[in-house]
Each structure stands twice: as structure tokens, then as C-alpha cells.
Scaffold this active site. Sequence first.
Site, PDB file in Angstrom:
ATOM      1  N   GLY A  53       0.798  -1.222   0.000  1.00 27.26           N
ATOM      2  CA  GLY A  53       0.000   0.000   0.000  1.00 27.26           C
ATOM      3  C   GLY A  53       0.827   1.266   0.000  1.00 27.26           C
ATOM      4  N   GLU A  54       0.492   2.204   0.895  1.00 26.75           N
ATOM      5  CA  GLU A  54       1.142   3.511   0.916  1.00 26.75           C
ATOM      6  C   GLU A  54       2.185   3.728   2.018  1.00 26.75           C
ATOM      7  OE1 GLU A  54      -1.728   6.633   0.850  1.00 26.75           O
ATOM      8  OE2 GLU A  54      -2.264   6.300  -1.235  1.00 26.75           O
ATOM      9  N   PRO A  55       2.444   2.792   2.932  1.00 27.84           N
ATOM     10  CA  PRO A  55       3.499   3.043   3.924  1.00 27.84           C
ATOM     11  C   PRO A  55       4.832   3.488   3.334  1.00 27.84           C
ATOM     12  CG  PRO A  55       2.236   1.154   4.610  1.00 27.84           C
ATOM     13  CD  PRO A  55       1.715   1.545   3.248  1.00 27.84           C
ATOM     14  N   LEU A 105       5.370   5.636   1.332  1.00 26.67           N
ATOM     15  CA  LEU A 105       5.321   7.095   1.189  1.00 26.67           C
ATOM     16  C   LEU A 105       6.190   7.769   2.239  1.00 26.67           C
ATOM     17  CD1 LEU A 105       2.248   9.291   0.503  1.00 26.67           C
ATOM     18  CD2 LEU A 105       3.578   9.754   2.544  1.00 26.67           C
TER      19      LEU A 105
END
Length: 225
Positions: A158-160, A162
Site C-alpha cells: 500500500g502507501e506506507p 510514502l
Amino acid sequence: NVDDPKSGFPFAELLQRAYFARTSLSATGFYRTPEIHYDRKAGRGKPFHYFAVGAAVSEVEVDGFTGMMHIRRVDILHDAGDAVNLGVARGQIEGGFVQGAGWLTMEELVWDSEGRLRTHSPDTYKIPAIGDTPDVFNVAFLSEAAQPNVIHGSKAVGEPPLMLAISVREAIRDAVAAFGITCGQVPLASPATCEAIFRAIGGRASAEQPAAATPEHAIAEGVIS
């Protein structure tokens, strides 16, 4: 084969019969994360099944005349467990990192004196493009990291990733520190736009320091984990 005339009736009729018989032709299921518990009063327990972790090292180049910044190289090590599809996981890591780099270096929100958002469209709000990706972009996966009690030992990505882009901002801070005075704090706004970088460099270069000690360019690395 329900569409075969020899089987009795076509598929469309099967659907109609099921509908009028109120027979569902779909199925749903639910997943319950195992071993999750937490006592709020005692402040103890296991509220999460696992954590998404990673580490990144970023190298940036800063132009002392304009404040422009360029990402030269990024090395990432991420824990995706025993990834089901390395290509998908790599794409999410790279995409999340570039998204984070844009968030921290160019996506600036600006309001006017009447409180109206001025950066409301692509012509005023800058997002990262292909030219903003690192020249060298290495992504590696933590080995022998299968996660118990999940599908094939994999972890969600996912977005971790980022947040790994914080290494870009800290590399910029280190580069700014190479200008002007050789000690002290380096105030740097977020997002660290070229204007913010230019102001930060100007603040250091204006301090008492021999002119020859102020470089035209600075290269530095930032690490986040």
C-alpha cells in the site's frame, strides 16, 4: 454447460428461475485477523497483526543559485513478507515513495488573503512526474521474512513506503547545511520547494562566513527507517 441446448435450458432462463425462486447466485465471506486483542485500561495487547517497515537512503543535489533540487539516487529495503507478486509490490513501493517525495518537496497549498485556495488545479498545483523520479532507483526486499497467519506469508504494501520519502527531505536539509555557516540548525519549510530551499540557503549564506566557503552546489544523503 447451461448454454448447450441439450442441457435443458439456456443460462438466461437459469438466472430468471433463480431470481424468482429468491436463490442467491453470489457468495460473500469475511476475514477475522487472528490474535488481535487490546486492553485499553491496562494499555496492553496486540492491536495489529504486523507492522509495515522499511528503510531508505536518498541522495540529492541542490543548486545554491536557484534552490532547485534533484534526486540522484534512492536505495530502499522494504519488508513485504514473502510477497505474492514482486512486480506489484515493487510498483507500490516505487509509486508510494515518489508520491511522498512530491508531498514533501513540491505539493504546496497556497491560499489568498480571502481564504480561497489558489493551488486548486493542475496548472497551479505541482505533482511529481517521470522527470522527478530518482536517476538511480533501487528497491530490495527483506529476505526470509515470511509473515505467519497471512496469505502465502505476504504483507500488504500500500502507501506506507510514502513515509520513506522523508529521507529526501532530510537529504535536502543536509545539503543546505553545506552552505554558509558550518553549524547550527537548518530551518527548512515543508514542502521543501525550490523557493523554500533558496530561502534556507540564503539564511545560512548571509551569516558571517568567508565567501569561498559557500559552494555553488551541494550533494547530501538522508536516511529514514
